[in-house]
Design an enzyme around this catalytic site. Structure first.
Site, mmCIF file in Angstrom:
data_model
loop_
_atom_site.group_PDB
_atom_site.id
_atom_site.type_symbol
_atom_site.label_atom_id
_atom_site.label_comp_id
_atom_site.label_asym_id
_atom_site.label_seq_id
_atom_site.Cartn_x
_atom_site.Cartn_y
_atom_site.Cartn_z
ATOM 1 N N ARG A 153 -27.177 24.173 2.601
ATOM 2 C CA ARG A 153 -28.311 24.364 2.341
ATOM 3 C C ARG A 153 -27.731 25.545 1.565
ATOM 4 O O ARG A 153 -26.642 25.829 1.424
ATOM 5 C CB ARG A 153 -29.086 25.250 3.907
ATOM 6 N N GLU A 165 -5.612 24.856 6.192
ATOM 7 C CA GLU A 165 -7.055 22.937 5.364
ATOM 8 C C GLU A 165 -8.173 23.798 6.683
ATOM 9 O O GLU A 165 -8.991 22.933 6.524
ATOM 10 C CB GLU A 165 -6.482 21.844 6.518
ATOM 11 N N ASP A 185 -11.385 21.528 10.371
ATOM 12 C CA ASP A 185 -10.343 21.308 10.515
ATOM 13 C C ASP A 185 -10.370 19.982 10.004
ATOM 14 O O ASP A 185 -10.638 19.062 10.108
ATOM 15 C CB ASP A 185 -9.154 21.697 11.888
ATOM 16 N N HIS A 226 2.290 18.838 -2.385
ATOM 17 C CA HIS A 226 1.555 20.407 -2.048
ATOM 18 C C HIS A 226 0.579 20.234 -2.947
ATOM 19 O O HIS A 226 -0.957 20.305 -3.006
ATOM 20 C CB HIS A 226 2.144 20.758 -2.409
ATOM 21 N N ASN A 252 0.485 16.889 2.765
ATOM 22 C CA ASN A 252 1.641 17.560 2.361
ATOM 23 C C ASN A 252 3.384 17.541 2.664
ATOM 24 O O ASN A 252 4.254 17.033 1.826
ATOM 25 C CB ASN A 252 1.559 19.251 3.212
#
Length: 341
Positions: A203, A214, A171, A184, A179
């Site tokens: 990988r 997010e 996160d 934004h 924001n």
């Protein structure tokens, strides 16, 4: 005499058309670039999947060739014994034992073929993430639908063959502040940068998805909790070093009692703890409780112990120096009492 188009002078109309074309091209440039980057990324993953399928096929062919040789030898033995009309109990007992020895690899081969079929099905599900309906339009990563399908496939493999895998939720820290302060569009740019960095670190067989807002989820097949923690810490450090934001993470390994929602819930609980502990760190759920990355704790403990030892040495050295100075003063008073006074 000047030409007119729809009541507008021709030069002005042409300029307007050129301006509209410029803005349309500007608008469509980023999605096209993102789409091309996604296509290159998925092509790379497809090549890795094809390579895995080729390895599965070669392994099955090798085992089939070996098994066919055993069957041919067994058949020759039966023909030979029938020709000699050997009906002694000892000879038939030997033949039965040989048949039992052949039965074991037959069962293993059957399991391998079934395993190969499931792996092919799993890889086919991964290839389905090429479709637009499984792609996040902003970042070019897989979306929530692709994550659900991949989780279902991995749990099916785990239940049947006890194959392990882990999940990590990352996160972006203080994203709402980005924001609010910068808008934004800047927030979207940050998400694209974080997504690109994560995608370049994983990988080919890992599945990276934008989980929502997010948050990003990474599925890591054939990876235990320790390996997933190492990966998560590597991502966290890379974001901190190369971007202007930080990330927090929660990691969990699929257990025998898990299903997709419980695994996600455990990783989310670890992420919540990382957020509450100051952010820019990784926590994990070991199946019983949430804890900080053990390697970080060991490293910190070792460092603290080392610092304590150094501090203790400095204190002892200082005590020794002060003691020596006090001794020198005492000797000086005894030898020159008048001068000291």
């Amino acid at each position: 005499m000047e030409d007119w188009i729809l009541g507008i002078p021709t030069p002005v109309a042409m300029a307007l058309i050129a301006l509209i074309g410029y803005f349309l091209g500007k608008r469509n440039h980023r999605p096209a670039s993102a789409e091309q980057a996604y296509a290159r990324r998925e092509l790379k993953r497809a090549k890795a999947i094809v390579k895995q399928l080729e390895e599965i096929s070669r392994e099955v062919r090798r085992n089939l060739a070996s098994h066919q040789s055993s069957i041919a030898h067994f058949k020759e033995r039966i023909v030979t014994m029938s020709a000699r009309q050997e009906e002694s109990g000892e000879s038939w007992q030997t033949l039965c034992e040989e048949a039992e020895r052949m039965l074991s690899p037959t069962m293993r081969l059957s399991a391998q073929i079934a395993n190969a079929y499931d792996e092919v099905r799993q890889q086919a599900n991964l290839l389905m993430t090429f479709t637009e309906s499984r792609t996040d339009p902003l970042t070019g990563l897989s979306n929530r639908r692709a994550l659900d399908d991949s989780l279902e496939s991995l749990f099916a493999m785990k239940d049947r063959y006890e194959l392990t895998f882990s999940l990590c939720i990352l996160d972006v820290d203080h994203f709402k502040k980005i924001n609010d302060e910068y808008g934004h569009l800047e927030g979207d740019r940050v998400l694209q940068e974080v997504a690109s960095l994560i995608d370049n670190c994983v990988r080919e067989t890992d599945v990276v998805t934008r989980y929502g807002g997010e948050e990003f989820v990474i599925l890591m097949p054939s990876t235990d909790l320790k390996g997933a923690l190492i990966f998560a810490q590597r991502i966290r450090e890379a974001v901190e070093q190369h971007l202007k934001v930080t990330v927090s993470g929660g990691v969990a390994q699929a257990s025998s009692t898990d299903e997709p929602q419980t695994l996600l819930a455990r990783a989310d609980a670890a992420l919540y703890r990382a957020k509450s502990q100051g952010r820019n760190c990784i926590y994990c759920h070991n199946g019983d409780s949430v804890q900080e990355d053990p390697s970080v704790g060991q490293s910190d403990a070792s460092l603290s112990h080392e610092n304590a030892e150094l501090l203790l040495e400095e204190v002892r050295s200082l005590e020794k120096t002060l003691g020596q100075r006090e001794s020198d003063k005492t000797n000086a008073r005894e030898q020159h009492p008048t001068e000291i006074a």
